[in-house]
Scaffold this motif. Structure first.
Motif, PDB file in Angstrom:
ATOM      1  N   PHE A 141     107.762  52.681  52.293  1.00  0.00           N
ATOM      2  CA  PHE A 141     107.200  51.788  53.298  1.00  0.00           C
ATOM      3  C   PHE A 141     106.736  52.593  54.510  1.00  0.00           C
ATOM      4  O   PHE A 141     107.273  53.662  54.810  1.00  0.00           O
ATOM      5  N   THR A 142     105.748  52.070  55.207  1.00  0.00           N
ATOM      6  CA  THR A 142     105.217  52.786  56.360  1.00  0.00           C
ATOM      7  C   THR A 142     106.240  52.812  57.489  1.00  0.00           C
ATOM      8  O   THR A 142     107.086  51.923  57.615  1.00  0.00           O
ATOM      9  N   SER A 184     106.052  49.683  59.518  1.00  0.00           N
ATOM     10  CA  SER A 184     106.744  48.526  58.943  1.00  0.00           C
ATOM     11  C   SER A 184     108.235  48.589  59.199  1.00  0.00           C
ATOM     12  O   SER A 184     108.867  47.582  59.544  1.00  0.00           O
ATOM     13  N   PRO A 189     105.115  40.800  56.661  1.00  0.00           N
ATOM     14  CA  PRO A 189     105.315  41.517  55.398  1.00  0.00           C
ATOM     15  C   PRO A 189     105.494  43.015  55.649  1.00  0.00           C
ATOM     16  O   PRO A 189     104.872  43.590  56.540  1.00  0.00           O
ATOM     17  N   LEU A 190     106.352  43.626  54.861  1.00  0.00           N
ATOM     18  CA  LEU A 190     106.557  45.070  54.948  1.00  0.00           C
ATOM     19  C   LEU A 190     105.474  45.770  54.139  1.00  0.00           C
ATOM     20  O   LEU A 190     105.259  45.472  52.960  1.00  0.00           O
ATOM     21  N   ARG A 191     104.780  46.708  54.794  1.00  0.00           N
ATOM     22  CA  ARG A 191     103.657  47.396  54.165  1.00  0.00           C
ATOM     23  C   ARG A 191     104.133  48.680  53.493  1.00  0.00           C
ATOM     24  O   ARG A 191     104.937  49.430  54.046  1.00  0.00           O
ATOM     25  N   ARG A 192     103.579  48.930  52.310  1.00  0.00           N
ATOM     26  CA  ARG A 192     103.962  50.136  51.575  1.00  0.00           C
ATOM     27  C   ARG A 192     103.188  51.357  52.075  1.00  0.00           C
ATOM     28  O   ARG A 192     102.013  51.270  52.450  1.00  0.00           O
ATOM     29  N   ASP A 211     104.873  40.476  47.879  1.00  0.00           N
ATOM     30  CA  ASP A 211     104.477  39.733  49.083  1.00  0.00           C
ATOM     31  C   ASP A 211     105.004  40.365  50.364  1.00  0.00           C
ATOM     32  O   ASP A 211     104.664  39.930  51.472  1.00  0.00           O
ATOM     33  N   GLY A 212     105.864  41.410  50.245  1.00  0.00           N
ATOM     34  CA  GLY A 212     106.353  42.129  51.403  1.00  0.00           C
ATOM     35  C   GLY A 212     107.492  41.484  52.142  1.00  0.00           C
ATOM     36  O   GLY A 212     107.956  42.016  53.161  1.00  0.00           O
TER      37      GLY A 212
END
Length: 303
Positions: A200-201, A204, A231-234, A255-256
């Motif tokens: 994850f970034t 995030s 949402p958590l971004r990859r 969906d994060g």
């Protein structure tokens, strides 16, 4: 009235199951752990009636259960606070209650939280599967979900029941009351990052500590699902091979939105786990959090 030791289910409620401490140690064979979601309330109920901590109790969901004692028994109700009646007469919640043969125990709707626990002196003597009497809704192991007319055998009594308590289950209160289910309350979950936080970034993860979510109505014994948060971004794409899952793992689907794995969680999963919530009171509180309850993740220990 006297007869064989047992309790007859008169009203099963929305979802009432037999639970104990589950069946840990079988994940290598694909068998989930299961067991009581609010482990503290389950242990407290057993302590109040003089049972060992691994004795089987009943776990109700939201609207309780009604039972008839076929012979004199001692019971206790903990977990989500609720009205408790014996043959129509109010009796104590969070204390041992003696029921004569023929008496009806009514465990009412949860006033806060979701799940109440009913212990009987001697424990519920349903057959064990792989060393546990727990109902596992994911795998189907253990006794079926309770229905009206089910006869629950009771084991032989052990030591004398306790009076009062010096411990608590989930949330705030003297006898395992469910603070996380109270109106306007917030569920705070300590999170240890890893093993897949690097998926994850950094933005995030930083936002995770600042943001709030809500408990989704899609939550169940398998996992607490969240909604209404960012949402958590990859940081990386691609697929993750299936790997082992543990109680309290926080998995992030496409969906994060984080999903907190509870007692009936699968033994493997293919979405990255951003972190793990340690076992104990926080997971007990998660078991009591109603849909719409606010959720906030905070750092646990050194990440």
């Amino acid at each position: 009235m006297s007869g064989p030791r047992g309790l007859l289910v008169l009203r099963a409620g929305a979802l009432t199951t037999v639970q104990d401490r589950g069946r840990p140690g079988w994940a290598h064979l694909g068998v989930p752990r299961s067991g009581a979601l609010d482990a503290g309330a389950h242990a407290l109920a057993n302590r109040l009636v003089g049972n060992p901590v691994d004795a089987a109790t009943l776990e109700t969901t939201l609207d309780g259960v009604a039972l008839r004692a076929l012979a004199p028994v001692t019971v206790a109700v903990t977990g989500a606070p609720c009205a408790v009646r014996a043959s129509g007469r109010p009796v104590a919640w969070g204390e041992p209650v003696w029921l004569p043969g023929g008496a009806e125990l009514e465990v009412g709707r949860a006033e806060s939280g979701l799940r109440s626990y009913v212990a009987v002196r001697g424990g519920f003597g349903v057959p064990a599967v792989l060393g546990s009497r727990a109902t596992d809704l994911l795998s189907g192991l253990g006794p079926p979900v309770l229905a009206a007319g089910t006869l629950l055998p009771v084991g032989p009594p052990g030591r004398d029941p306790a009076r009062g308590t010096d411990g608590a289950g989930a949330g705030a209160g003297p006898a395992g009351s469910a603070g996380a289910g109270a109106a306007g309350s917030e569920l705070v979950l300590p999170l240890r990052l890893g093993p897949r936080a690097d998926w994850f970034t950094a933005e995030s993860i930083a936002g995770l500590w600042r943001s709030g979510y809500r408990v989704s109505a899609l939550s169940n014994r398998i996992g607490l699902r969240t909604e209404a948060g960012p949402p958590l971004r990859r940081a990386r794409g691609g697929e993750l091979p299936s790997e082992g899952m543990v109680l309290g793992a926080v998995q992030v689907p496409p969906d994060g939105l984080p999903v907190v794995f509870l007692a009936d969680h699968p033994v493997t999963g293919g979405y990255p786990v951003i972190g793990v919530i340690p076992e104990g009171p926080p997971l007990d509180a998660a078991a009591q959090a109603r849909p719409g309850t606010g959720v906030r993740f905070v750092r646990a220990g050194r990440n």
